[in-house]
Write a protein that holds these residues in place. Structure first.
Motif, PDB file in Angstrom:
ATOM      1  N   ASP A 130      32.415  49.323  24.252  1.00 31.84           N
ATOM      2  CA  ASP A 130      32.214  48.090  23.506  1.00 31.84           C
ATOM      3  C   ASP A 130      32.266  46.878  24.435  1.00 31.84           C
ATOM      4  N   LEU A 131      31.602  45.818  24.017  1.00 28.70           N
ATOM      5  CA  LEU A 131      31.611  44.581  24.790  1.00 28.70           C
ATOM      6  C   LEU A 131      33.034  44.034  24.837  1.00 28.70           C
ATOM      7  N   PRO A 132      33.600  43.832  26.026  1.00 25.67           N
ATOM      8  CA  PRO A 132      34.992  43.390  26.118  1.00 25.67           C
ATOM      9  C   PRO A 132      35.150  41.924  25.731  1.00 25.67           C
ATOM     10  N   THR A 133      36.346  41.566  25.314  1.00 26.94           N
ATOM     11  CA  THR A 133      36.658  40.175  24.988  1.00 26.94           C
ATOM     12  C   THR A 133      37.171  39.465  26.235  1.00 26.94           C
ATOM     13  N   GLN A 134      37.147  38.148  26.197  1.00 34.19           N
ATOM     14  CA  GLN A 134      37.651  37.363  27.315  1.00 34.19           C
ATOM     15  C   GLN A 134      39.167  37.483  27.416  1.00 34.19           C
ATOM     16  N   SER A 135      39.647  37.480  28.635  1.00 34.36           N
ATOM     17  CA  SER A 135      41.079  37.452  28.895  1.00 34.36           C
ATOM     18  C   SER A 135      41.471  36.064  29.385  1.00 34.36           C
ATOM     19  N   THR A 136      42.725  35.731  29.245  1.00 31.85           N
ATOM     20  CA  THR A 136      43.203  34.430  29.722  1.00 31.85           C
ATOM     21  C   THR A 136      43.334  34.467  31.239  1.00 31.85           C
ATOM     22  N   PRO A 137      43.361  33.305  31.899  1.00 35.75           N
ATOM     23  CA  PRO A 137      43.576  33.292  33.344  1.00 35.75           C
ATOM     24  C   PRO A 137      44.858  34.015  33.753  1.00 35.75           C
ATOM     25  N   GLN A 138      45.913  33.883  32.956  1.00 34.56           N
ATOM     26  CA  GLN A 138      47.165  34.562  33.280  1.00 34.56           C
ATOM     27  C   GLN A 138      46.999  36.079  33.228  1.00 34.56           C
ATOM     28  N   GLU A 139      46.280  36.576  32.249  1.00 36.58           N
ATOM     29  CA  GLU A 139      46.054  38.019  32.139  1.00 36.58           C
ATOM     30  C   GLU A 139      45.231  38.539  33.310  1.00 36.58           C
ATOM     31  N   VAL A 140      44.213  37.785  33.718  1.00 35.07           N
ATOM     32  CA  VAL A 140      43.396  38.197  34.855  1.00 35.07           C
ATOM     33  C   VAL A 140      44.217  38.142  36.139  1.00 35.07           C
ATOM     34  N   PHE A 141      45.005  37.100  36.283  1.00 33.83           N
ATOM     35  CA  PHE A 141      45.888  36.947  37.443  1.00 33.83           C
ATOM     36  C   PHE A 141      46.836  38.138  37.538  1.00 33.83           C
ATOM     37  N   ASP A 142      47.473  38.482  36.431  1.00 28.69           N
ATOM     38  CA  ASP A 142      48.422  39.601  36.413  1.00 28.69           C
ATOM     39  C   ASP A 142      47.734  40.922  36.733  1.00 28.69           C
ATOM     40  N   PHE A 143      46.507  41.099  36.238  1.00 34.28           N
ATOM     41  CA  PHE A 143      45.755  42.321  36.508  1.00 34.28           C
ATOM     42  C   PHE A 143      45.469  42.452  38.001  1.00 34.28           C
ATOM     43  N   ILE A 144      44.995  41.383  38.635  1.00 28.52           N
ATOM     44  CA  ILE A 144      44.692  41.410  40.066  1.00 28.52           C
ATOM     45  C   ILE A 144      45.961  41.689  40.868  1.00 28.52           C
ATOM     46  N   GLU A 145      47.035  41.001  40.533  1.00 25.22           N
ATOM     47  CA  GLU A 145      48.299  41.166  41.245  1.00 25.22           C
ATOM     48  C   GLU A 145      48.793  42.617  41.175  1.00 25.22           C
ATOM     49  N   LYS A 146      48.741  43.203  40.000  1.00 23.92           N
ATOM     50  CA  LYS A 146      49.208  44.579  39.822  1.00 23.92           C
ATOM     51  C   LYS A 146      48.323  45.570  40.573  1.00 23.92           C
ATOM     52  N   GLU A 147      47.013  45.367  40.512  1.00 23.64           N
ATOM     53  CA  GLU A 147      46.095  46.254  41.218  1.00 23.64           C
ATOM     54  C   GLU A 147      46.400  46.274  42.714  1.00 23.64           C
ATOM     55  N   ILE A 148      46.680  45.107  43.275  1.00 21.58           N
ATOM     56  CA  ILE A 148      46.961  45.024  44.706  1.00 21.58           C
ATOM     57  C   ILE A 148      48.281  45.698  45.038  1.00 21.58           C
ATOM     58  N   LYS A 149      49.323  45.370  44.309  1.00 21.15           N
ATOM     59  CA  LYS A 149      50.650  45.923  44.603  1.00 21.15           C
ATOM     60  C   LYS A 149      50.712  47.425  44.397  1.00 21.15           C
ATOM     61  N   ASP A 150      50.007  47.929  43.394  1.00 20.76           N
ATOM     62  CA  ASP A 150      50.050  49.357  43.091  1.00 20.76           C
ATOM     63  C   ASP A 150      49.257  50.197  44.080  1.00 20.76           C
ATOM     64  N   ASN A 151      48.304  49.603  44.764  1.00 20.49           N
ATOM     65  CA  ASN A 151      47.360  50.400  45.548  1.00 20.49           C
ATOM     66  C   ASN A 151      47.408  50.190  47.051  1.00 20.49           C
ATOM     67  N   VAL A 152      48.112  49.178  47.518  1.00 22.35           N
ATOM     68  CA  VAL A 152      48.064  48.845  48.944  1.00 22.35           C
ATOM     69  C   VAL A 152      48.573  49.991  49.825  1.00 22.35           C
ATOM     70  N   VAL A 153      49.519  50.796  49.341  1.00 20.44           N
ATOM     71  CA  VAL A 153      50.093  51.860  50.178  1.00 20.44           C
ATOM     72  C   VAL A 153      49.080  52.954  50.513  1.00 20.44           C
ATOM     73  N   HIS A 154      48.001  53.054  49.761  1.00 22.90           N
ATOM     74  CA  HIS A 154      47.005  54.102  50.003  1.00 22.90           C
ATOM     75  C   HIS A 154      45.999  53.725  51.087  1.00 22.90           C
ATOM     76  N   LEU A 155      46.086  52.509  51.592  1.00 24.04           N
ATOM     77  CA  LEU A 155      45.142  52.061  52.613  1.00 24.04           C
ATOM     78  C   LEU A 155      45.756  52.207  54.005  1.00 24.04           C
ATOM     79  N   PRO A 156      44.921  52.332  55.037  1.00 23.75           N
ATOM     80  CA  PRO A 156      45.449  52.450  56.401  1.00 23.75           C
ATOM     81  C   PRO A 156      46.005  51.120  56.894  1.00 23.75           C
TER      82      PRO A 156
END
Length: 266
Positions: A174-200
């Motif tokens: 389905d077509l997604p709804t808009q998220s608030t800037p805070q929600e997008v900010f939190d999503f980016i922050e979590k993606e980075i923190k959760d995944n950085v250990v898998h990189l060289p």
């Protein structure tokens, strides 16, 4: 004579009938299906690099015009009858652009195309058995992390340009709804923190242009650097700590080249 003609007609009908019994399944030649595309390690890497390649294009086209030409350090001047181009440069310099200006749509579409490429490859990789291609589960985790890293990179551009944007993590639906800037900010922050250990850590042979731990943490520093504008919360202390860790080698050893120009070379 009539009997001969009738026999020829009947034979023709039989031939047509036999031809009509063939498969009607469509064989598309303008696209590659996931179940036939992934044949070897090279095809997996090609899928991984597709969104990187798109990022190269996105960083210096519509995105560049929106963020750089609208500032005060570039100007596109009219020279005689050339360069007016319907007034688009005047509008972007004076911040009077309209929805009809192609850059406005292009910045949005280009960013989400990159997100889509990443999402598509992530979904494909999650289904593949990497050992069948001479790769390991560690390779799989790293490749998926790289895709999430560059997806976060696209989201930072989109957050900066448009603020209220949808968070899309899969292709289709389905077509997604808009998220608030805070929600997008939190999503980016979590993606980075959760995944950085898998990189060289640090530079790696035959790895130019791809995300490392330091590269991804630099993205987080950039997120924090702009936090006051994007979500109304100053995070300069957090930004400085990440930068200090990068400089001190927590995420790999880096140094500036002796020749200033080499810092911007391939």
């Amino acid at each position: 004579m009539k009997l001969h003609t009738i026999k020829k007609l009947l034979l023709g009908l039989v031939v047509i009938g036999l031809a009509g019994c063939g498969s009607l399944d469509e064989v598309p030649f303008d696209r590659l299906a996931a179940d036939t595309y992934y044949q070897d390690k090279t095809s997996i890497l090609a899928s991984l690099f597709r969104t990187y390649e798109h990022g190269h294009w996105y960083s210096h086209n519509d995105r560049f015009h929106l963020q750089e030409m609208s500032a005060d350090h570039f100007v596109w001047t009219q020279k005689g009858r050339h360069g007016y181009d319907g007034g688009q440069w005047v509008r972007i310099h004076h911040h009077t652009w309209t929805p009809e200006d192609g850059w406005i749509r292009g910045g949005w579409e280009g960013g989400f195309q990159g997100v889509g490429y990443a999402n598509n490859s992530i979904a494909d990789f999650e289904k593949l058995k990497f050992e069948e291609f001479g790769l390991t589960e560690a390779d799989k985790a790293q490749y998926i992390t790289e895709l999430k890293a560059i997806r976060a990179w696209y989201y930072i551009w989109l957050l900066d340009l448009y603020r209220n944007i949808p968070i899309v993590e899969k292709v289709g639906g389905d077509l997604p709804t808009q998220s608030t800037p805070q929600e997008v900010f939190d999503f980016i922050e979590k993606e980075i923190k959760d995944n950085v250990v898998h990189l060289p850590k640090g530079p790696k042979e035959n790895y130019q242009g791809r995300f490392t731990q330091a590269g991804l943490m630099t993205l987080l520093a950039r997120l924090y650097l702009n936090a006051e504008v994007w979500i109304g919360k100053p995070m300069y202390t957090e930004c400085a700590k990440i930068c200090e860790d990068i400089i001190s080698g927590v995420y790999g050893n880096y140094s500036l080249a002796n020749d200033w120009r080499d810092n911007f070379s391939y």
